[in-house]
Write a protein that holds these residues in place. Sequence first.
Motif, PDB file in Angstrom:
ATOM      1  N   THR A   9       0.956  -1.236   0.277  1.00 29.29           N
ATOM      2  CA  THR A   9      -0.083  -0.116  -0.235  1.00 29.29           C
ATOM      3  C   THR A   9       1.028   1.116  -0.110  1.00 29.29           C
ATOM      4  N   PHE A  10       0.489   2.670   0.446  1.00 26.71           N
ATOM      5  CA  PHE A  10       1.067   3.756   0.037  1.00 26.71           C
ATOM      6  C   PHE A  10       2.354   3.688   1.376  1.00 26.71           C
ATOM      7  N   ALA A  11       1.529   3.121   2.774  1.00 26.79           N
ATOM      8  CA  ALA A  11       2.084   2.784   3.816  1.00 26.79           C
ATOM      9  C   ALA A  11       3.485   3.346   4.152  1.00 26.79           C
ATOM     10  N   THR A  12       4.694   3.603   4.476  1.00 23.88           N
ATOM     11  CA  THR A  12       6.187   3.418   4.258  1.00 23.88           C
ATOM     12  C   THR A  12       6.039   3.139   6.130  1.00 23.88           C
ATOM     13  N   HIS A  13       5.484   3.082   7.107  1.00 21.93           N
ATOM     14  CA  HIS A  13       5.654   2.914   8.264  1.00 21.93           C
ATOM     15  C   HIS A  13       5.927   1.355   8.421  1.00 21.93           C
ATOM     16  N   SER A  14       5.291   0.892   7.571  1.00 18.82           N
ATOM     17  CA  SER A  14       5.578  -0.809   7.796  1.00 18.82           C
ATOM     18  C   SER A  14       6.544  -0.893   6.428  1.00 18.82           C
ATOM     19  N   ARG A  15       6.683  -2.168   5.943  1.00 20.13           N
ATOM     20  CA  ARG A  15       7.376  -2.780   4.941  1.00 20.13           C
ATOM     21  C   ARG A  15       5.890  -3.258   4.250  1.00 20.13           C
ATOM     22  N   ASN A  16       4.989  -3.749   4.322  1.00 21.83           N
ATOM     23  CA  ASN A  16       3.453  -3.294   3.805  1.00 21.83           C
ATOM     24  C   ASN A  16       2.400  -3.154   5.353  1.00 21.83           C
ATOM     25  N   THR A  17       1.573  -3.665   4.162  1.00 20.75           N
ATOM     26  CA  THR A  17       0.133  -3.332   5.197  1.00 20.75           C
ATOM     27  C   THR A  17      -0.462  -4.803   5.226  1.00 20.75           C
ATOM     28  N   LEU A  18      -0.623  -5.504   7.056  1.00 19.04           N
ATOM     29  CA  LEU A  18      -1.121  -6.732   7.646  1.00 19.04           C
ATOM     30  C   LEU A  18      -2.249  -6.730   7.040  1.00 19.04           C
ATOM     31  N   ASP A  19      -3.412  -6.976   6.280  1.00 23.05           N
ATOM     32  CA  ASP A  19      -4.765  -7.311   6.004  1.00 23.05           C
ATOM     33  C   ASP A  19      -5.603  -8.911   6.692  1.00 23.05           C
ATOM     34  N   LEU A  20      -5.791  -7.910   7.965  1.00 23.15           N
ATOM     35  CA  LEU A  20      -6.162  -9.837   8.743  1.00 23.15           C
ATOM     36  C   LEU A  20      -7.436  -9.252   8.394  1.00 23.15           C
ATOM     37  N   SER A  21      -8.020  -8.709   7.900  1.00 21.66           N
ATOM     38  CA  SER A  21      -9.916  -8.347   6.928  1.00 21.66           C
ATOM     39  C   SER A  21     -10.043  -9.402   6.184  1.00 21.66           C
ATOM     40  N   ILE A  22      -8.653 -10.242   5.592  1.00 22.58           N
ATOM     41  CA  ILE A  22      -8.886 -11.511   4.724  1.00 22.58           C
ATOM     42  C   ILE A  22      -8.628 -12.825   6.005  1.00 22.58           C
TER      43      ILE A  22
END
Length: 287
Positions: free
Chosen positions: A184-197
Amino acid sequence: MLAIMKKSSSPYKLVSREFKKQNTCIRVGDAVFGDNSMPVIAGPCAVESQTQVLCIAESVKKAGAKLFRGGAFKPRTSPYSFQGLGEKGLQYLSKVREETGLPVVTEVLDLLNFDLVEKHTDIIQIGARNMQNFSLLKRAGKAKKPILLKRGMSAKLAEWLMAAEYIMEQGNHDIILCERGIRTFATHSRNTLDLSIVPAVKKESHLPIIVDPSHATGVRDQVFPMACACAATGADGILIEVHNNPNQAQCDGAQSLYPDQFAELMGKINTIHNIVGKNNGKRKQCC
């Protein structure tokens, strides 16, 4: 079976809940994925030496991990980064199994080394970069070992399940899905953990789903809270990176927990899982 497939409205016929109502349960050693337990897979990003993997394996087993993970072949963004020890690394993983009794998980990168990886491992991982490598998926469908299929970095749910369909259509029904974060566009982490999946997969498919908060966040301080969140979602397992000396790790040391941190985390996530399991009651029966 063909009649059920024809009636199914889902594009992914075999992996869908329409095809099979009960949860698929996959037993590997003492671990069962899909039976409302939450086995933890732990180990370093890369196999660096026999001493290293044996040391880490002993510590994670003592803390409660059911399987050991380590990369012998490493897909790296930079061609100058550590690419893994290859066959020697696989031999070290076999030594871990022999010495500790822990089943091992490692990644296969291509068709060339598939037979070799299958010989040495208990679960064959197909990483995010290869989620739509259809030739590799078809070969995985002919494997005699369970497949851990990671979600692609930009993959939608349907695309991920269709990748699993490629494997199952070839005859291998032992597939464990793994959410490892999306780009995603986030920079505070490598990726964005999508727990809704996690609940989305459980609604759409009978396959077990585990979560990898280490690769999702890429930051050690974020792994602990996100692993706890994984346990709260009712995930069928968690994959955690652990290293005895993260500062000297050949790859991904920044996201690897120290053994004592992992031991503390195990206590937390098991407590959360027990509470959530009681509140949710019994899930669909395994088959």
